[in-house]
Design an enzyme around this catalytic site. Sequence first.
Site, PDB file in Angstrom:
ATOM      1  N   HIS A 181       0.884  -1.160   0.000  1.00 65.52           N
ATOM      2  CA  HIS A 181       0.000   0.000   0.000  1.00 65.52           C
ATOM      3  C   HIS A 181       0.924   1.212   0.000  1.00 65.52           C
ATOM      4  CE1 HIS A 181      -3.208   2.772   1.010  1.00 65.52           C
ATOM      5  NE2 HIS A 181      -2.415   3.268   1.950  1.00 65.52           N
TER       6      HIS A 181
ATOM      7  N   CYS B  88      -4.393   2.018  -4.813  1.00 61.18           N
ATOM      8  CA  CYS B  88      -3.700   3.055  -4.030  1.00 61.18           C
ATOM      9  C   CYS B  88      -2.401   3.494  -4.688  1.00 61.18           C
ATOM     10  CB  CYS B  88      -3.429   2.548  -2.613  1.00 61.18           C
ATOM     11  SG  CYS B  88      -2.448   1.034  -2.552  1.00 61.18           S
TER      12      CYS B  88
END
Length: 194
Positions: free
Chosen positions: A30, A108
């Site tokens: 992420h 993301c």
Amino acid sequence: MGANQLVVLNVYDMYWMNEYTSSIGIGVFHSGIEVYGREFAYGGHPYPFSGIFEISPGNASELGETFKFKEAVVLGSTDFLEDDIEKIVEELGKEYKGNAYHLMHKNCNHFSSALSEILCGKEIPRWINRLAYFSSCIPFLQSCLPKEWLTPAALQSSVSQELQDELEEAEDAAASASVASTAAGSRPGRHTKL
């Protein structure tokens, strides 16, 4: 424009999954962009409003228990003012809606890369989004991933707050309409004889 501010990519390891995927050369990461002491990231949710959220820079605990801070990568610097960045993030939120999240095409890391390109003219390093590339080659891979990967804990609270705000606005509007119609009903009206 303002002072030269560093643009930093904060990378988080989804460590329990990486125990399995790192052996085949695929990390699951992420990422978020840090600038002016704030970190902006993107995650999925089932609603048609922005999936962009903000956390304390490098604070993996705000993302949830499956995340661990891995590293910070300095991407460059920007002359945008903090107010400009808020407007940029707001505009990106129109494209990066929660219900538009897609592991292969809009995750993301795609958001981090888009924001980085705007702020300092550089994409994020390719290794960070390698999972998206491989899952585009192996389409069923996305269906094998846990749902919580799509919606980090920080975004879940942001979504809950957005929904609560919308509910309160709807209740306020309904109460105002009720008061207005009650007031209108108690006003003396015209009476005509036939």
